[in-house]
Design a protein around this motif. Structure first.
Motif, mmCIF file in Angstrom:
data_model
loop_
_atom_site.group_PDB
_atom_site.id
_atom_site.type_symbol
_atom_site.label_atom_id
_atom_site.label_comp_id
_atom_site.label_asym_id
_atom_site.label_seq_id
_atom_site.Cartn_x
_atom_site.Cartn_y
_atom_site.Cartn_z
ATOM 1 N N LEU A 63 35.478 44.145 51.405
ATOM 2 C CA LEU A 63 33.327 43.721 51.559
ATOM 3 C C LEU A 63 33.479 43.398 49.708
ATOM 4 C CD1 LEU A 63 31.154 43.935 53.118
ATOM 5 C CD2 LEU A 63 31.121 46.548 52.548
ATOM 6 N N ALA A 64 33.377 44.052 49.072
ATOM 7 C CA ALA A 64 33.347 42.988 47.744
ATOM 8 C C ALA A 64 33.551 41.649 47.265
ATOM 9 C CB ALA A 64 33.967 43.838 46.895
ATOM 10 N N ASN A 65 34.845 40.808 48.091
ATOM 11 C CA ASN A 65 34.810 40.089 48.026
ATOM 12 C C ASN A 65 34.280 39.087 49.246
ATOM 13 O OD1 ASN A 65 36.982 37.984 47.441
ATOM 14 N ND2 ASN A 65 37.444 37.404 49.551
ATOM 15 N N ILE A 66 33.589 39.512 49.475
ATOM 16 C CA ILE A 66 32.294 38.456 51.242
ATOM 17 C C ILE A 66 31.467 38.585 49.943
ATOM 18 C CG2 ILE A 66 31.595 38.770 53.035
ATOM 19 C CD1 ILE A 66 33.828 40.661 54.461
ATOM 20 N N LEU A 67 30.971 39.591 49.705
ATOM 21 C CA LEU A 67 28.998 40.039 49.388
ATOM 22 C C LEU A 67 29.199 38.606 47.984
ATOM 23 C CD1 LEU A 67 28.625 43.331 49.804
ATOM 24 C CD2 LEU A 67 27.316 41.173 50.910
ATOM 25 N N THR A 109 32.963 31.199 40.619
ATOM 26 C CA THR A 109 33.496 31.787 38.856
ATOM 27 C C THR A 109 32.437 31.925 38.605
ATOM 28 O OG1 THR A 109 33.293 29.439 38.508
ATOM 29 C CG2 THR A 109 35.244 30.320 38.281
ATOM 30 N N SER A 110 30.808 31.535 39.202
ATOM 31 C CA SER A 110 29.547 32.092 38.121
ATOM 32 C C SER A 110 28.752 32.375 39.938
ATOM 33 C CB SER A 110 28.942 31.150 37.691
ATOM 34 O OG SER A 110 29.573 30.006 38.548
ATOM 35 N N PRO A 111 27.606 32.784 39.635
ATOM 36 C CA PRO A 111 26.867 33.074 40.840
ATOM 37 C C PRO A 111 25.916 31.134 41.533
ATOM 38 C CG PRO A 111 26.183 34.137 38.787
ATOM 39 C CD PRO A 111 27.072 33.299 38.897
ATOM 40 N N GLN A 112 26.614 31.186 42.650
ATOM 41 C CA GLN A 112 25.382 29.570 42.982
ATOM 42 C C GLN A 112 25.196 29.876 44.379
ATOM 43 O OE1 GLN A 112 28.984 27.578 43.638
ATOM 44 N NE2 GLN A 112 29.793 28.995 42.157
ATOM 45 N N GLU A 144 32.609 35.960 40.278
ATOM 46 C CA GLU A 144 33.189 36.979 39.957
ATOM 47 C C GLU A 144 33.080 38.046 39.146
ATOM 48 O OE1 GLU A 144 36.917 34.327 37.698
ATOM 49 O OE2 GLU A 144 37.901 34.311 39.730
ATOM 50 N N GLN A 145 32.434 37.283 38.536
ATOM 51 C CA GLN A 145 31.484 38.535 37.268
ATOM 52 C C GLN A 145 31.723 39.432 38.523
ATOM 53 O OE1 GLN A 145 28.637 37.407 34.869
ATOM 54 N NE2 GLN A 145 29.248 39.122 32.974
ATOM 55 N N PHE A 146 30.446 39.747 39.203
ATOM 56 C CA PHE A 146 29.416 41.303 39.888
ATOM 57 C C PHE A 146 30.886 41.365 40.714
ATOM 58 C CE2 PHE A 146 28.399 43.197 44.283
ATOM 59 C CZ PHE A 146 27.578 43.990 43.108
ATOM 60 N N GLY A 179 30.974 35.989 47.517
ATOM 61 C CA GLY A 179 31.083 34.844 47.508
ATOM 62 C C GLY A 179 33.386 34.068 47.680
ATOM 63 N N GLY A 180 34.168 35.274 47.154
ATOM 64 C CA GLY A 180 34.954 35.197 46.747
ATOM 65 C C GLY A 180 35.449 34.714 45.298
#
Length: 126
Positions: free
Chosen positions: A73-77, A83-86, A43-45, A79-80
């Motif tokens: 496209l941003a939602n796909i990239l 809440t955090s990078p993973q 979500e942060q990105f 991860g929808g």
């Protein structure tokens, strides 16, 4: 897309698929092949991407509908709704992609863009 590199790029792609265990004609990856993990930023990105898209529209570099497509496209990239990078599975990203594609195909403006591109060979900015 450098037309001088088409064969080399295709060869590289084919060799990568062969190394990963994919077999031509198979519906999916070969059993026992390693599952591909993809790092998504969450979500942060996504918030930063949405801000950049907004600024492109405000600056006149993108249309309102360009922004709709870009947000999908941003939602796909990213991860929808993560809440955090993973790391996520390739299938997770493919499912997000399929959902976005199907929803965009139902939009009148997407259909107009597809028809215009097929007719003229040029993109439509609607």
């Amino acid at each position: 897309m450098n037309t001088q590199r088409l064969v080399a790029d295709a060869k590289e792609t084919a060799l990568g698929l062969a190394r990963s265990g994919w077999k031509p004609g198979a519906a999916s990856w070969q059993e026992g092949a390693e599952a591909t993990q993809i790092k998504v930023l969450g979500e942060q990105f996504l918030a930063g991407a949405k801000l950049a898209i907004h600024m492109l529209v405000r600056g006149g570099y993108a249309s309102e509908y360009d922004a709709v497509v870009a947000r999908k496209l941003a939602n796909i990239l990213t991860g929808g709704p993560l809440t955090s990078p993973q790391l996520v599975s390739e299938q997770y990203v493919l499912d997000l992609e399929r959902e976005a594609f199907v929803s965009l195909c139902g939009e009148k403006k997407t259909q107009e863009r597809i028809a215009h591109t097929l007719k003229t060979g040029k993109p439509l900015r609607n």
